[in-house]
Design a protein around this motif. Structure first.
Motif, PDB file in Angstrom:
ATOM      1  N   VAL A   1     -12.452   0.997   0.357  1.00  0.00           N
ATOM      2  CA  VAL A   1     -11.364   2.016   0.149  1.00  0.00           C
ATOM      3  C   VAL A   1     -10.206   1.558   0.661  1.00  0.00           C
ATOM      4  O   VAL A   1     -10.118   1.350   2.033  1.00  0.00           O
ATOM      5  CB  VAL A   1     -11.710   3.329   0.475  1.00  0.00           C
ATOM      6  N   SER A   2      -9.261   1.407   0.114  1.00  0.00           N
ATOM      7  CA  SER A   2      -7.823   0.811   0.548  1.00  0.00           C
ATOM      8  C   SER A   2      -7.166   1.801   1.693  1.00  0.00           C
ATOM      9  O   SER A   2      -7.105   2.932   1.633  1.00  0.00           O
ATOM     10  CB  SER A   2      -6.716   0.687  -0.370  1.00  0.00           C
ATOM     11  N   ASP A   3      -6.933   1.279   2.912  1.00  0.00           N
ATOM     12  CA  ASP A   3      -6.458   1.954   3.893  1.00  0.00           C
ATOM     13  C   ASP A   3      -5.046   1.693   4.126  1.00  0.00           C
ATOM     14  O   ASP A   3      -4.321   2.306   4.784  1.00  0.00           O
ATOM     15  CB  ASP A   3      -7.227   1.835   5.241  1.00  0.00           C
ATOM     16  N   SER A   4      -4.418   0.702   3.288  1.00  0.00           N
ATOM     17  CA  SER A   4      -2.976   0.289   3.380  1.00  0.00           C
ATOM     18  C   SER A   4      -2.373   0.440   2.066  1.00  0.00           C
ATOM     19  O   SER A   4      -2.694  -0.087   1.047  1.00  0.00           O
ATOM     20  CB  SER A   4      -2.768  -0.816   3.651  1.00  0.00           C
ATOM     21  N   ASN A   5      -1.574   1.640   1.825  1.00  0.00           N
ATOM     22  CA  ASN A   5      -1.028   2.054   0.661  1.00  0.00           C
ATOM     23  C   ASN A   5       0.419   2.537   0.651  1.00  0.00           C
ATOM     24  O   ASN A   5       0.765   3.162   1.453  1.00  0.00           O
ATOM     25  CB  ASN A   5      -2.179   3.124  -0.189  1.00  0.00           C
ATOM     26  N   LEU A   6       1.095   2.107  -0.243  1.00  0.00           N
ATOM     27  CA  LEU A   6       2.749   2.770  -0.300  1.00  0.00           C
ATOM     28  C   LEU A   6       2.810   3.000  -1.936  1.00  0.00           C
ATOM     29  O   LEU A   6       2.086   2.776  -2.851  1.00  0.00           O
ATOM     30  CB  LEU A   6       3.676   1.592  -0.005  1.00  0.00           C
ATOM     31  N   THR A   7       3.890   3.725  -2.054  1.00  0.00           N
ATOM     32  CA  THR A   7       4.613   4.024  -3.232  1.00  0.00           C
ATOM     33  C   THR A   7       5.738   2.873  -3.579  1.00  0.00           C
ATOM     34  O   THR A   7       5.940   2.137  -2.687  1.00  0.00           O
ATOM     35  CB  THR A   7       5.144   5.225  -3.442  1.00  0.00           C
ATOM     36  N   PRO A   8       5.891   2.727  -4.921  1.00  0.00           N
ATOM     37  CA  PRO A   8       6.938   1.526  -5.292  1.00  0.00           C
ATOM     38  C   PRO A   8       8.328   1.996  -4.679  1.00  0.00           C
ATOM     39  O   PRO A   8       9.194   0.944  -4.586  1.00  0.00           O
ATOM     40  CB  PRO A   8       6.926   1.813  -6.901  1.00  0.00           C
ATOM     41  N   GLU A   9       8.474   3.189  -4.425  1.00  0.00           N
ATOM     42  CA  GLU A   9       9.941   3.519  -3.881  1.00  0.00           C
ATOM     43  C   GLU A   9      10.044   3.308  -2.448  1.00  0.00           C
ATOM     44  O   GLU A   9      11.016   3.388  -1.578  1.00  0.00           O
ATOM     45  CB  GLU A   9      10.148   5.071  -3.942  1.00  0.00           C
ATOM     46  N   HIS A  10       8.779   2.800  -1.684  1.00  0.00           N
ATOM     47  CA  HIS A  10       8.930   2.343  -0.400  1.00  0.00           C
ATOM     48  C   HIS A  10       9.732   1.058  -0.266  1.00  0.00           C
ATOM     49  O   HIS A  10      10.039   0.413  -1.139  1.00  0.00           O
ATOM     50  CB  HIS A  10       7.815   2.105   0.366  1.00  0.00           C
ATOM     51  N   ALA A  11      10.020   0.716   1.026  1.00  0.00           N
ATOM     52  CA  ALA A  11      10.998  -0.602   1.168  1.00  0.00           C
ATOM     53  C   ALA A  11       9.898  -1.577   1.955  1.00  0.00           C
ATOM     54  O   ALA A  11       9.031  -1.316   2.633  1.00  0.00           O
ATOM     55  CB  ALA A  11      12.135  -0.130   2.133  1.00  0.00           C
ATOM     56  N   LEU A  12      10.655  -2.923   1.920  1.00  0.00           N
ATOM     57  CA  LEU A  12      10.112  -3.840   2.779  1.00  0.00           C
ATOM     58  C   LEU A  12       9.695  -3.564   4.268  1.00  0.00           C
ATOM     59  O   LEU A  12       8.759  -3.822   4.809  1.00  0.00           O
ATOM     60  CB  LEU A  12      10.810  -5.038   2.632  1.00  0.00           C
ATOM     61  N   ALA A  13      10.469  -2.741   4.748  1.00  0.00           N
ATOM     62  CA  ALA A  13      10.473  -2.486   6.116  1.00  0.00           C
ATOM     63  C   ALA A  13       9.190  -1.651   6.436  1.00  0.00           C
ATOM     64  O   ALA A  13       8.435  -1.723   7.366  1.00  0.00           O
ATOM     65  CB  ALA A  13      11.590  -1.359   6.783  1.00  0.00           C
ATOM     66  N   ASP A  14       8.809  -0.677   5.404  1.00  0.00           N
ATOM     67  CA  ASP A  14       7.520   0.051   5.504  1.00  0.00           C
ATOM     68  C   ASP A  14       6.304  -0.885   5.164  1.00  0.00           C
ATOM     69  O   ASP A  14       5.228  -0.674   5.826  1.00  0.00           O
ATOM     70  CB  ASP A  14       7.611   1.110   4.369  1.00  0.00           C
ATOM     71  N   VAL A  15       6.408  -1.797   4.472  1.00  0.00           N
ATOM     72  CA  VAL A  15       5.262  -2.764   4.328  1.00  0.00           C
ATOM     73  C   VAL A  15       5.088  -3.566   5.733  1.00  0.00           C
ATOM     74  O   VAL A  15       3.971  -3.497   6.075  1.00  0.00           O
ATOM     75  CB  VAL A  15       5.821  -3.874   3.236  1.00  0.00           C
ATOM     76  N   ILE A  16       6.126  -3.904   6.144  1.00  0.00           N
ATOM     77  CA  ILE A  16       5.714  -4.679   7.431  1.00  0.00           C
ATOM     78  C   ILE A  16       5.240  -3.709   8.388  1.00  0.00           C
ATOM     79  O   ILE A  16       4.271  -4.046   9.170  1.00  0.00           O
ATOM     80  CB  ILE A  16       7.264  -5.282   8.138  1.00  0.00           C
ATOM     81  N   GLU A  17       5.686  -2.522   8.676  1.00  0.00           N
ATOM     82  CA  GLU A  17       5.316  -1.653   9.454  1.00  0.00           C
ATOM     83  C   GLU A  17       3.557  -1.174   9.416  1.00  0.00           C
ATOM     84  O   GLU A  17       2.947  -1.415  10.305  1.00  0.00           O
ATOM     85  CB  GLU A  17       6.020  -0.276   9.551  1.00  0.00           C
ATOM     86  N   LEU A  18       3.488  -1.291   8.167  1.00  0.00           N
ATOM     87  CA  LEU A  18       1.993  -0.784   7.629  1.00  0.00           C
ATOM     88  C   LEU A  18       1.124  -1.858   8.110  1.00  0.00           C
ATOM     89  O   LEU A  18      -0.048  -1.549   8.617  1.00  0.00           O
ATOM     90  CB  LEU A  18       1.878  -0.279   6.325  1.00  0.00           C
TER      91      LEU A  18
END
Ligand code: RVP
Length: 451
Positions: A58-75
């Motif tokens: 089960v995926s533990d790293s998920n975001l929405t399309p509206e999130h930003a690259l900064a959120d990706v890096i943080e996650l």
């Protein structure tokens, strides 16, 4: 119900959550998910174990399309996982709209506020698998399309799991896996003698295979009432253990109440200070020997064999064989399992060593949950458990393999090919303090004192 290795993990916040339960059941033992939490979160942990499918994560790293690259890096930093599901609502099972991996962005070139939707691999360019496919089929797709991961979706395009290429090797057989008739991993859960009328139905509905009343003192009317209630309410179909007791009287009391197994041990736990605080408890070996005899007498008299579990105090691998030889049918351990990656607590560096946190259920840290749930007196003035660190030891499987290898070797030296034979034939001898010193390396200068 039978365990494939004679180990269960302790009913403790710092030991038994769903990750531990999955790891231990895959290796033949069983976890009792801790009961010192709200009913719904405990039931959810049970559900997660029952839903586990080897290789399907089960995926533990998920975001929405509206999130930003900064959120990706943080996650990625937070979870350590570099494959992110992009779902409509950012939840692990939301509608899948895309995927982000390290190949989708360049930190050196892309602005941190770049939207996920502008650099993710969108759904129509992805290869996905359908819910229901087997692990072999999923691995074939991964292989054929040279993928690193395959998202598995249901018929509504909701993300269900990821299958990862890198996991392929680690999904080799787990020959001892403890599973039910439907091939789901087995899991236990701790309960208390106060909210059992609500907690037990929720745990049973979530799929718990066995329950255990969790108390340092099981020789009590509260515990008897709890066990009797569960037996009656579920027509004897729900398995439930009780404890802890340290003598024949305690054993007989819970046996008469209908307990399916009985835990033995008060005050011996590594984080437990009940004996110091209250003067209550008994040496673990003495307790096991007496209760094992009571179990055997009860069996002879009634024809009912009630397994006993040695709970607390086990440090060395040979302690495990000793407990079995003294009559225990299986062992519950806290400290042993707390040291592994799969335990729920933080791994820290203390004095140049990796450690994991480990705290007792009788410590204030563990008891704090009650203020959300039970009301009543939370202002108890003393603790029966400590908050501590244990040396970090890596993966459960690696350690368990070594432990079991050692135990088999000890049994071999005793001429025993089964636990039953060990109980009947092993010769146990009293040892002096001098003999213990003699048993370790002594009077030599060790080359590597840190080993
Ligand atoms: P150990 O394996 O020695 O770490 O012991 C774990 C056991 O200690 C548990 O299964 C439980 O019986 C007991 N325990 C847990 N919390 C406490 C406490 O706070 N006193 N004791």
């Amino acid at each position: 119900m039978e365990l494939n290795v004679p180990f269960v993990s302790a009913i403790m916040q710092s030991v038994s959550d769903d990750s531990m339960a999955i790891a231990l059941a895959r290796n033949g033992g069983l976890s009792f998910i801790f009961g010192s939490q709200p009913i719904d979160t405990q039931a959810e942990m049970v559900r997660k174990v029952k839903k586990f499918k080897a290789g399907f994560v089960v995926s533990d790293s998920n975001l929405t399309p509206e999130h930003a690259l900064a959120d990706v890096i943080e996650l990625i930093e937070k979870t350590g996982h570099s494959t992110l599901g992009v779902t409509e609502d950012g939840s692990p099972n939301g509608k899948l709209l895309g995927i982000v991996t390290g190949r989708d962005f360049r930190v050196s070139r892309d602005p941190l506020d770049k939207k996920v939707k502008d650099f993710m691999t969108p759904f129509d360019k992805m290869i996905t698998g359908q819910l229901g496919m087997t692990l072999n089929e999923a691995n074939d797709v991964i292989w054929d399309h040279k993928l690193n991961s395959l998202p598995i979706i249901d018929q509504h395009q909701n993300l269900q799991y990821f299958v990862f290429r890198k996991d392929y090797e680690s999904h080799k057989e787990y020959p001892n896996e403890l599973s039910d008739a439907n091939k789901k991993l087995m899991v236990g859960a701790g309960i208390n003698s106060r909210d059992y009328k609500e907690r037990v139905p929720a745990l049973v509905a979530a799929g718990a295979d066995v329950l255990c009343v969790d108390s340092s003192d099981g020789f009590s009317a509260w515990q008897r009432e709890t066990i009797e209630y569960v037996k009656k309410e579920f027509n004897g179909e729900v398995k439930i253990g009780g404890g802890n007791v340290v003598d024949k009287d305690g054993f007989l009391y819970l046996a008469e109440a209908g307990a399916d197994f009985i835990k033995v041990g008060i005050g011996g736990g590594s984080i437990c200070i009940t004996r110091e605080q209250k003067g209550i408890g008994r040496g673990q070996a003495t307790s096991i020997i007496e209760v094992a005899q009571a179990r055997d007498e009860y069996f002879e008299k009634t024809g009912t064999y009630i397994p006993i579990c040695s709970d607390g105090g086990i440090v060395q691998d040979y302690h495990m064989v000793l407990a079995l030889a003294m009559g225990a049918d299986f062992l519950m351990m806290g400290r042993y399992f707390a040291r592994f990656d799969e335990s729920p607590t933080r791994k820290l560096m203390v004095n140049n060593r990796y450690v994991k946190e480990y705290w007792g259920e009788g410590s204030n840290r563990a008891r704090n949950w009650q203020r959300y749930d039970m009301g009543g007196s939370t202002g108890l003035k003393f603790e029966e458990g400590v908050d501590s660190y244990v040396p970090y030891a890596g993966k459960l499987k690696d350690n368990l393999d070594i432990t079991i290898g050692k135990m088999k070797s000890t049994m071999c030296s005793c001429g025993s090919t089964s636990i039953q034979q060990l109980k009947e034939e092993a010769k146990i001898t009293l040892v002096s303090a001098t003999s213990i010193v003699e048993g370790g390396a002594h009077d030599v200068i060790l080359k590597d004192a840190n080993m």
